[in-house]
Motif scaffolding. Sequence first.
Motif, PDB file in Angstrom:
ATOM      1  N   ARG A 178       0.828  -1.215   0.000  1.00 54.34           N
ATOM      2  CA  ARG A 178       0.000   0.000   0.000  1.00 54.34           C
ATOM      3  C   ARG A 178       0.861   1.264   0.000  1.00 54.34           C
ATOM      4  O   ARG A 178       0.535   2.252  -0.682  1.00 54.34           O
ATOM      5  N   ALA A 179       1.973   1.228   0.748  1.00 56.64           N
ATOM      6  CA  ALA A 179       2.848   2.406   0.802  1.00 56.64           C
ATOM      7  C   ALA A 179       3.459   2.699  -0.554  1.00 56.64           C
ATOM      8  O   ALA A 179       3.538   3.855  -0.979  1.00 56.64           O
ATOM      9  N   VAL A 180       3.897   1.669  -1.259  1.00 58.09           N
ATOM     10  CA  VAL A 180       4.470   1.865  -2.596  1.00 58.09           C
ATOM     11  C   VAL A 180       3.403   2.359  -3.559  1.00 58.09           C
ATOM     12  O   VAL A 180       3.644   3.227  -4.401  1.00 58.09           O
ATOM     13  N   GLU A 181       2.207   1.824  -3.427  1.00 57.12           N
ATOM     14  CA  GLU A 181       1.107   2.244  -4.305  1.00 57.12           C
ATOM     15  C   GLU A 181       0.832   3.741  -4.147  1.00 57.12           C
ATOM     16  O   GLU A 181       0.548   4.441  -5.129  1.00 57.12           O
ATOM     17  N   GLN A 182       0.952   4.251  -2.947  1.00 56.32           N
ATOM     18  CA  GLN A 182       0.663   5.658  -2.685  1.00 56.32           C
ATOM     19  C   GLN A 182       1.707   6.603  -3.268  1.00 56.32           C
ATOM     20  O   GLN A 182       1.395   7.767  -3.548  1.00 56.32           O
ATOM     21  N   ILE A 183       2.938   6.122  -3.465  1.00 53.26           N
ATOM     22  CA  ILE A 183       3.983   6.996  -4.014  1.00 53.26           C
ATOM     23  C   ILE A 183       4.426   6.513  -5.402  1.00 53.26           C
ATOM     24  O   ILE A 183       5.523   6.834  -5.856  1.00 53.26           O
ATOM     25  N   ALA A 184       3.549   5.781  -6.077  1.00 52.32           N
ATOM     26  CA  ALA A 184       3.912   5.160  -7.357  1.00 52.32           C
ATOM     27  C   ALA A 184       4.429   6.170  -8.376  1.00 52.32           C
ATOM     28  O   ALA A 184       5.320   5.857  -9.182  1.00 52.32           O
ATOM     29  N   ALA A 185       3.915   7.385  -8.354  1.00 50.68           N
ATOM     30  CA  ALA A 185       4.344   8.395  -9.331  1.00 50.68           C
ATOM     31  C   ALA A 185       5.803   8.778  -9.156  1.00 50.68           C
ATOM     32  O   ALA A 185       6.413   9.309 -10.093  1.00 50.68           O
ATOM     33  N   ASP A 186       6.373   8.523  -7.982  1.00 47.42           N
ATOM     34  CA  ASP A 186       7.764   8.884  -7.722  1.00 47.42           C
ATOM     35  C   ASP A 186       8.731   7.724  -7.933  1.00 47.42           C
ATOM     36  O   ASP A 186       9.943   7.884  -7.783  1.00 47.42           O
ATOM     37  N   VAL A 187       8.216   6.538  -8.266  1.00 45.43           N
ATOM     38  CA  VAL A 187       9.053   5.339  -8.400  1.00 45.43           C
ATOM     39  C   VAL A 187       9.664   5.281  -9.795  1.00 45.43           C
ATOM     40  O   VAL A 187       8.987   5.495 -10.804  1.00 45.43           O
ATOM     41  N   ASP A 188      10.963   4.990  -9.845  1.00 43.43           N
ATOM     42  CA  ASP A 188      11.674   4.868 -11.128  1.00 43.43           C
ATOM     43  C   ASP A 188      12.064   3.426 -11.444  1.00 43.43           C
ATOM     44  O   ASP A 188      12.363   3.094 -12.595  1.00 43.43           O
ATOM     45  N   LEU A 189      12.106   2.581 -10.428  1.00 43.92           N
ATOM     46  CA  LEU A 189      12.398   1.158 -10.572  1.00 43.92           C
ATOM     47  C   LEU A 189      11.748   0.475  -9.381  1.00 43.92           C
ATOM     48  O   LEU A 189      11.827   0.970  -8.256  1.00 43.92           O
ATOM     49  N   LEU A 190      11.104  -0.675  -9.616  1.00 46.89           N
ATOM     50  CA  LEU A 190      10.351  -1.345  -8.561  1.00 46.89           C
ATOM     51  C   LEU A 190      10.814  -2.795  -8.463  1.00 46.89           C
ATOM     52  O   LEU A 190      10.917  -3.495  -9.476  1.00 46.89           O
ATOM     53  N   SER A 191      11.085  -3.237  -7.237  1.00 43.67           N
ATOM     54  CA  SER A 191      11.464  -4.638  -7.049  1.00 43.67           C
ATOM     55  C   SER A 191      10.706  -5.229  -5.881  1.00 43.67           C
ATOM     56  O   SER A 191      10.306  -4.525  -4.946  1.00 43.67           O
ATOM     57  N   VAL A 192      10.522  -6.536  -5.948  1.00 48.07           N
ATOM     58  CA  VAL A 192       9.822  -7.266  -4.904  1.00 48.07           C
ATOM     59  C   VAL A 192      10.835  -8.093  -4.138  1.00 48.07           C
ATOM     60  O   VAL A 192      11.734  -8.709  -4.716  1.00 48.07           O
ATOM     61  N   MET A 193      10.705  -8.098  -2.807  1.00 47.53           N
ATOM     62  CA  MET A 193      11.598  -8.905  -1.984  1.00 47.53           C
ATOM     63  C   MET A 193      10.784  -9.594  -0.898  1.00 47.53           C
ATOM     64  O   MET A 193       9.743  -9.096  -0.467  1.00 47.53           O
ATOM     65  N   HIS A 194      11.283 -10.764  -0.491  1.00 50.18           N
ATOM     66  CA  HIS A 194      10.625 -11.498   0.586  1.00 50.18           C
ATOM     67  C   HIS A 194      11.720 -12.174   1.401  1.00 50.18           C
ATOM     68  O   HIS A 194      12.163 -13.269   1.064  1.00 50.18           O
ATOM     69  N   HIS A 195      12.177 -11.489   2.422  1.00 48.66           N
ATOM     70  CA  HIS A 195      13.246 -12.015   3.265  1.00 48.66           C
ATOM     71  C   HIS A 195      12.641 -12.857   4.376  1.00 48.66           C
ATOM     72  O   HIS A 195      12.077 -12.331   5.344  1.00 48.66           O
ATOM     73  N   ALA A 196      12.751 -14.167   4.212  1.00 45.78           N
ATOM     74  CA  ALA A 196      12.259 -15.102   5.224  1.00 45.78           C
ATOM     75  C   ALA A 196      13.233 -16.273   5.306  1.00 45.78           C
ATOM     76  O   ALA A 196      13.950 -16.568   4.336  1.00 45.78           O
ATOM     77  N   PRO A 197      13.307 -16.947   6.452  1.00 40.73           N
ATOM     78  CA  PRO A 197      14.227 -18.090   6.558  1.00 40.73           C
ATOM     79  C   PRO A 197      13.942 -19.137   5.496  1.00 40.73           C
ATOM     80  O   PRO A 197      12.798 -19.562   5.306  1.00 40.73           O
ATOM     81  N   GLY A 198      14.987 -19.527   4.763  1.00 38.96           N
ATOM     82  CA  GLY A 198      14.828 -20.558   3.748  1.00 38.96           C
ATOM     83  C   GLY A 198      14.219 -20.093   2.451  1.00 38.96           C
ATOM     84  O   GLY A 198      14.004 -20.889   1.535  1.00 38.96           O
ATOM     85  N   ASP A 199      13.968 -18.807   2.319  1.00 31.99           N
ATOM     86  CA  ASP A 199      13.371 -18.261   1.093  1.00 31.99           C
ATOM     87  C   ASP A 199      14.291 -17.155   0.591  1.00 31.99           C
ATOM     88  O   ASP A 199      14.340 -16.067   1.154  1.00 31.99           O
ATOM     89  N   GLY A 200      15.038 -17.433  -0.467  1.00 34.26           N
ATOM     90  CA  GLY A 200      15.987 -16.446  -0.966  1.00 34.26           C
ATOM     91  C   GLY A 200      17.382 -16.694  -0.449  1.00 34.26           C
ATOM     92  O   GLY A 200      17.841 -17.836  -0.379  1.00 34.26           O
ATOM     93  N   GLN A 201      18.064 -15.615  -0.063  1.00 34.81           N
ATOM     94  CA  GLN A 201      19.490 -15.735   0.210  1.00 34.81           C
ATOM     95  C   GLN A 201      19.835 -16.306   1.573  1.00 34.81           C
ATOM     96  O   GLN A 201      20.975 -16.694   1.811  1.00 34.81           O
ATOM     97  N   TYR A 202      18.896 -16.385   2.507  1.00 35.26           N
ATOM     98  CA  TYR A 202      19.223 -16.806   3.864  1.00 35.26           C
ATOM     99  C   TYR A 202      18.580 -18.145   4.223  1.00 35.26           C
ATOM    100  O   TYR A 202      17.369 -18.314   4.064  1.00 35.26           O
ATOM    101  N   ASP A 203      19.402 -19.083   4.766  1.00 35.85           N
ATOM    102  CA  ASP A 203      18.810 -20.194   5.488  1.00 35.85           C
ATOM    103  C   ASP A 203      18.449 -19.683   6.882  1.00 35.85           C
ATOM    104  O   ASP A 203      18.622 -18.509   7.193  1.00 35.85           O
ATOM    105  N   ARG A 204      17.943 -20.561   7.758  1.00 34.61           N
ATOM    106  CA  ARG A 204      17.483 -20.071   9.059  1.00 34.61           C
ATOM    107  C   ARG A 204      18.616 -19.459   9.872  1.00 34.61           C
ATOM    108  O   ARG A 204      18.456 -18.392  10.472  1.00 34.61           O
ATOM    109  N   ASP A 205      19.773 -20.117   9.899  1.00 32.32           N
ATOM    110  CA  ASP A 205      20.898 -19.557  10.654  1.00 32.32           C
ATOM    111  C   ASP A 205      21.367 -18.242  10.054  1.00 32.32           C
ATOM    112  O   ASP A 205      21.673 -17.284  10.772  1.00 32.32           O
ATOM    113  N   GLY A 206      21.423 -18.190   8.722  1.00 34.31           N
ATOM    114  CA  GLY A 206      21.858 -16.967   8.056  1.00 34.31           C
ATOM    115  C   GLY A 206      20.883 -15.820   8.274  1.00 34.31           C
ATOM    116  O   GLY A 206      21.296 -14.664   8.436  1.00 34.31           O
ATOM    117  N   PHE A 207      19.590 -16.141   8.282  1.00 38.18           N
ATOM    118  CA  PHE A 207      18.569 -15.117   8.531  1.00 38.18           C
ATOM    119  C   PHE A 207      18.769 -14.494   9.911  1.00 38.18           C
ATOM    120  O   PHE A 207      18.783 -13.274  10.068  1.00 38.18           O
TER     121      PHE A 207
END
Length: 391
Positions: A150-179
């Motif tokens: 919702r926050a990104v949607e409200q300032i969409a006119a000011d965005v020049d590049l948009l990326s999605v991230m989901h930092h959770a244990p075991g999802d992406g770059q971190y295992d549980r210990d790394g997270f």
Amino acid sequence: MTAPTEIRHARVVTPDRVIDDGHVVVSGGRIARVGPTPKHSIEIGETIDADGRVLMPGLVDLHGDDIEHHRSPRSGAQTDVRTAVTTADRSNLLAGVTTKYHAVAFEDAPDDGRSLDDATAIAAELADESYTLVDNRLHARCELTGGSVRAVEQIAADVDLLSVMHHAPGDGQYDRDGFERHYVEDRNWPAHAVDEIAAKRESLDASTRTERIVRLREIGRRAGVPFASHDDESAAAVEEMAACGVAVSEYPVTLDAAVRADELGLTTVMGAPNLIRGGSLWDNLSVRAAIDRGVVDVLCADYHPPSLLAAPFVDTGEPLATRVNRVTRNPADVVGLTDRGRIAVDARADLIVVDPNPVPTVERVLVGGTDVMRSGEPRDTPVRPLPPMGS
């Protein structure tokens, strides 16, 4: 209109070759001439003798989160937003960055100073500022929470590049210990807060996750900006994100993910610090391995702009022009800025003079043809002694 500027006796890096004793003429904010240094100067305007240094386009950084460190230099301590933007601007200029996409995290993380209100304030300042020297833009990194979307949607006119991230244990770059290590050691979170955020993010069901990604895609589509994914860990994850409309894969965690992104025609972006260090901080895919496989299109500053400047001077067995393109022309093309990131006639005159030895150092910067920074002394000029104390 200012008089032309001529840069002589430079190692000029064009998109496809290096002119060992080259010159570039700048006029009206654009590059007017490129070629070997002629015997005589054009004798109008300013002449810059590069004395064998490297002349290359100004760096185009698609993902640098260093502005957050300028905003919150220590846990619990914040500068005002204008100070953060100004400091980030000048720091990037010294690293040769002339077009900067500030990667601002839209994430509620009060234990390390991140909040949606703070991200929104930085976005507003970047949209309205007129006092910087670099071309500063907003890369909105959106965590997959309802409030973040919702926050990104409200300032969409000011965005020049948009990326999605989901930092959770075991999802992406971190295992549980790394997270846990990342949030406790690097971001100074208390352990109980890490457990709470891990549980919250792990509870996100697949249908809600996909719905939010698609919603972000539509925000980006309406704003006319590229859509990127962050930390894809497998070929299947890349395929899922590509099906959701992603065109850019940032920091693929494995070689399989990077190869699949390449096969699908996605642009692959990786961090320059990874190349400079010789590997990932989190034992993920090394940039050098990805380069050797031919699946890295763009390097970005990530958390350290000087690494972006140093990256083209790391010998990967490729021509210098190829290495420079990864930090100039290629990222510019990804975001549709085809007027810059290259030394070619009619291109925007964003140029840097670099002394590569012993450490790559920027000695001159032109932004849109304007000389905005110079450092050091000519090589044949003795160092001036300091004045006596009290004078």
